[in-house]
Write a protein that holds these residues in place. Structure first.
Motif, PDB file in Angstrom:
ATOM      1  N   THR A  90       0.686  -1.138   0.005  1.00  0.00           N
ATOM      2  CA  THR A  90       0.051  -0.102  -0.073  1.00  0.00           C
ATOM      3  C   THR A  90       0.700   1.021  -0.031  1.00  0.00           C
ATOM      4  O   THR A  90       1.884   0.814  -0.019  1.00  0.00           O
ATOM      5  CB  THR A  90      -1.015  -0.104   1.041  1.00  0.00           C
ATOM      6  OG1 THR A  90      -1.620   0.872   0.867  1.00  0.00           O
ATOM      7  CG2 THR A  90      -0.165   0.002   2.582  1.00  0.00           C
ATOM      8  N   THR A  91      -0.186   2.496  -0.443  1.00  0.00           N
ATOM      9  CA  THR A  91       0.993   3.637  -0.277  1.00  0.00           C
ATOM     10  C   THR A  91       0.166   4.759   0.573  1.00  0.00           C
ATOM     11  O   THR A  91      -1.089   4.363   1.185  1.00  0.00           O
ATOM     12  CB  THR A  91       0.922   4.372  -1.544  1.00  0.00           C
ATOM     13  OG1 THR A  91       0.264   3.763  -1.770  1.00  0.00           O
ATOM     14  CG2 THR A  91       2.192   3.800  -1.711  1.00  0.00           C
ATOM     15  N   HIS A  92       1.131   5.461   1.002  1.00  0.00           N
ATOM     16  CA  HIS A  92       0.658   6.736   2.059  1.00  0.00           C
ATOM     17  C   HIS A  92       1.564   8.015   1.835  1.00  0.00           C
ATOM     18  O   HIS A  92       2.091   8.167   1.409  1.00  0.00           O
ATOM     19  CB  HIS A  92       0.568   6.513   3.858  1.00  0.00           C
ATOM     20  CG  HIS A  92      -0.418   6.463   4.771  1.00  0.00           C
ATOM     21  ND1 HIS A  92      -0.934   7.093   4.202  1.00  0.00           N
ATOM     22  CD2 HIS A  92      -0.987   4.977   5.716  1.00  0.00           C
ATOM     23  CE1 HIS A  92      -2.952   6.345   5.107  1.00  0.00           C
ATOM     24  NE2 HIS A  92      -2.475   5.224   5.742  1.00  0.00           N
ATOM     25  N   ASP A  93       0.127   9.390   1.827  1.00  0.00           N
ATOM     26  CA  ASP A  93       1.331  10.119   1.971  1.00  0.00           C
ATOM     27  C   ASP A  93       2.666  10.888   2.326  1.00  0.00           C
ATOM     28  O   ASP A  93       2.082  11.839   2.594  1.00  0.00           O
ATOM     29  CB  ASP A  93      -0.117  11.304   0.782  1.00  0.00           C
ATOM     30  CG  ASP A  93      -0.919  11.306   2.031  1.00  0.00           C
ATOM     31  OD1 ASP A  93      -1.176  11.196   3.140  1.00  0.00           O
ATOM     32  OD2 ASP A  93      -1.884  12.675   1.885  1.00  0.00           O
ATOM     33  N   ASP A  94       1.848  10.186   3.538  1.00  0.00           N
ATOM     34  CA  ASP A  94       2.804  11.295   4.910  1.00  0.00           C
ATOM     35  C   ASP A  94       2.990   9.635   5.317  1.00  0.00           C
ATOM     36  O   ASP A  94       2.477   8.744   5.982  1.00  0.00           O
ATOM     37  CB  ASP A  94       1.216  11.516   5.637  1.00  0.00           C
ATOM     38  CG  ASP A  94       1.811  12.143   7.081  1.00  0.00           C
ATOM     39  OD1 ASP A  94       2.285  13.124   6.797  1.00  0.00           O
ATOM     40  OD2 ASP A  94       2.320  11.102   7.905  1.00  0.00           O
ATOM     41  N   GLU A  95       4.009  10.099   5.669  1.00  0.00           N
ATOM     42  CA  GLU A  95       5.183   9.429   6.765  1.00  0.00           C
ATOM     43  C   GLU A  95       4.962   8.656   8.075  1.00  0.00           C
ATOM     44  O   GLU A  95       5.021   7.376   8.462  1.00  0.00           O
ATOM     45  CB  GLU A  95       7.289   9.429   6.816  1.00  0.00           C
ATOM     46  CG  GLU A  95       7.799   8.768   7.645  1.00  0.00           C
ATOM     47  CD  GLU A  95       9.265   9.215   7.267  1.00  0.00           C
ATOM     48  OE1 GLU A  95       9.917   7.954   8.350  1.00  0.00           O
ATOM     49  OE2 GLU A  95       9.570   9.709   7.092  1.00  0.00           O
ATOM     50  N   THR A  96       4.637   9.404   9.044  1.00  0.00           N
ATOM     51  CA  THR A  96       3.756   8.941   9.932  1.00  0.00           C
ATOM     52  C   THR A  96       3.114   8.154   9.910  1.00  0.00           C
ATOM     53  O   THR A  96       2.897   7.127  10.608  1.00  0.00           O
ATOM     54  CB  THR A  96       3.115  10.660  10.960  1.00  0.00           C
ATOM     55  OG1 THR A  96       4.922  11.481  11.074  1.00  0.00           O
ATOM     56  CG2 THR A  96       2.832  10.027  12.278  1.00  0.00           C
ATOM     57  N   LYS A  97       1.592   8.372   8.776  1.00  0.00           N
ATOM     58  CA  LYS A  97       0.600   8.195   9.345  1.00  0.00           C
ATOM     59  C   LYS A  97       1.028   6.566   8.557  1.00  0.00           C
ATOM     60  O   LYS A  97       0.361   5.104   8.662  1.00  0.00           O
ATOM     61  CB  LYS A  97      -0.520   8.431   8.141  1.00  0.00           C
ATOM     62  CG  LYS A  97      -1.122   9.076   8.655  1.00  0.00           C
ATOM     63  CD  LYS A  97      -2.363   9.823   6.946  1.00  0.00           C
ATOM     64  CE  LYS A  97      -2.342  10.980   8.064  1.00  0.00           C
ATOM     65  NZ  LYS A  97      -3.029  12.083   6.787  1.00  0.00           N
ATOM     66  N   VAL A 121       8.504   0.462   4.806  1.00  0.00           N
ATOM     67  CA  VAL A 121       8.610   1.961   4.833  1.00  0.00           C
ATOM     68  C   VAL A 121       9.215   2.257   4.136  1.00  0.00           C
ATOM     69  O   VAL A 121      10.548   2.606   5.168  1.00  0.00           O
ATOM     70  CB  VAL A 121       7.565   2.324   6.045  1.00  0.00           C
ATOM     71  CG1 VAL A 121       7.454   3.578   5.579  1.00  0.00           C
ATOM     72  CG2 VAL A 121       7.103   1.507   6.818  1.00  0.00           C
ATOM     73  N   TYR A 122       8.733   3.115   3.422  1.00  0.00           N
ATOM     74  CA  TYR A 122      10.043   3.444   1.759  1.00  0.00           C
ATOM     75  C   TYR A 122       9.857   4.827   1.130  1.00  0.00           C
ATOM     76  O   TYR A 122       8.077   4.778   0.835  1.00  0.00           O
ATOM     77  CB  TYR A 122      11.541   2.862   1.528  1.00  0.00           C
ATOM     78  CG  TYR A 122      10.315   1.460   0.191  1.00  0.00           C
ATOM     79  CD1 TYR A 122      10.609   1.909  -0.819  1.00  0.00           C
ATOM     80  CD2 TYR A 122       9.910   0.678   0.463  1.00  0.00           C
ATOM     81  CE1 TYR A 122      10.241   1.071  -1.181  1.00  0.00           C
ATOM     82  CE2 TYR A 122       9.773  -0.798   0.438  1.00  0.00           C
ATOM     83  CZ  TYR A 122       9.738  -0.228  -0.896  1.00  0.00           C
ATOM     84  OH  TYR A 122       9.121  -1.104  -1.701  1.00  0.00           O
ATOM     85  N   PRO A 123      10.454   5.707   0.824  1.00  0.00           N
ATOM     86  CA  PRO A 123      10.426   7.261   0.044  1.00  0.00           C
ATOM     87  C   PRO A 123      10.196   6.299  -1.853  1.00  0.00           C
ATOM     88  O   PRO A 123      10.391   5.842  -2.164  1.00  0.00           O
ATOM     89  CB  PRO A 123      11.049   8.103   0.560  1.00  0.00           C
ATOM     90  CG  PRO A 123      12.266   7.014   0.715  1.00  0.00           C
ATOM     91  CD  PRO A 123      11.503   5.993   1.272  1.00  0.00           C
ATOM     92  N   ILE A 124       9.074   6.894  -2.024  1.00  0.00           N
ATOM     93  CA  ILE A 124       9.303   7.431  -3.399  1.00  0.00           C
ATOM     94  C   ILE A 124       8.083   7.871  -4.313  1.00  0.00           C
ATOM     95  O   ILE A 124       8.064   9.101  -2.461  1.00  0.00           O
ATOM     96  CB  ILE A 124       7.796   5.173  -3.801  1.00  0.00           C
ATOM     97  CG1 ILE A 124       6.694   5.811  -3.237  1.00  0.00           C
ATOM     98  CG2 ILE A 124       9.002   4.548  -3.278  1.00  0.00           C
ATOM     99  CD1 ILE A 124       5.092   4.957  -4.065  1.00  0.00           C
ATOM    100  N   SER A 125       8.528   8.386  -5.375  1.00  0.00           N
ATOM    101  CA  SER A 125       7.886   9.374  -5.943  1.00  0.00           C
ATOM    102  C   SER A 125       6.345   8.787  -7.290  1.00  0.00           C
ATOM    103  O   SER A 125       6.807   7.553  -7.938  1.00  0.00           O
ATOM    104  CB  SER A 125       8.577   9.884  -6.760  1.00  0.00           C
ATOM    105  OG  SER A 125       7.755  11.067  -7.486  1.00  0.00           O
TER     106      SER A 125
END
Length: 108
Positions: A12-19, A38-42
């Motif tokens: 899944t993805t989220h727009d907020d790291e904390t969430k 959990v890791y950042p993507i564009s």
């Protein structure tokens, strides 16, 4: 290596790291997945009639296939998106000890 078809990686993805981290923690605490990464993507996607893009946080859950429906439901209930990405991909092969660990950590 062993071919097990009884394991999944659910994304899944989220727009907020904390969430994203809160969701990862909740899923693992519920024992619906053995771990979450959990890791950042564009992301680039079609939404509201146009192409949009933005930073998101991807969460990959390692779980048993028989927990897939429960995990999908849990993610959907906890997610803030109207239409969250929830995709499960079967694990075709993996180290026996790692797959055994997933089973042990997701036992009811």
């Amino acid at each position: 290596m062993t071919n097990q078809g009884s394991y999944l990686v659910v994304t899944t993805t989220h727009d907020d790291e904390t969430k994203a981290r809160e969701l990862a923690t909740a899923v693992v605490q519920e024992r619906l997945a053995a771990c979450a990464q959990v890791y950042p993507i564009s992301s680039v996607y079609w939404w509201d009639g146009e192409v949009q893009s933005g930073a998101e946080w991807r969460v990959d859950f390692k779980t048993r296939a028989d927990l897939g429906n429960r995990l999908t439901t849990f993610i959907g209930e906890q997610h803030s998106y109207d239409t969250p990405e929830i995709i499960a991909v079967p694990v075709v092969t993996g180290s026996p000890s790692y797959l055994e660990w997933i089973t042990a950590e997701t036992t009811d």
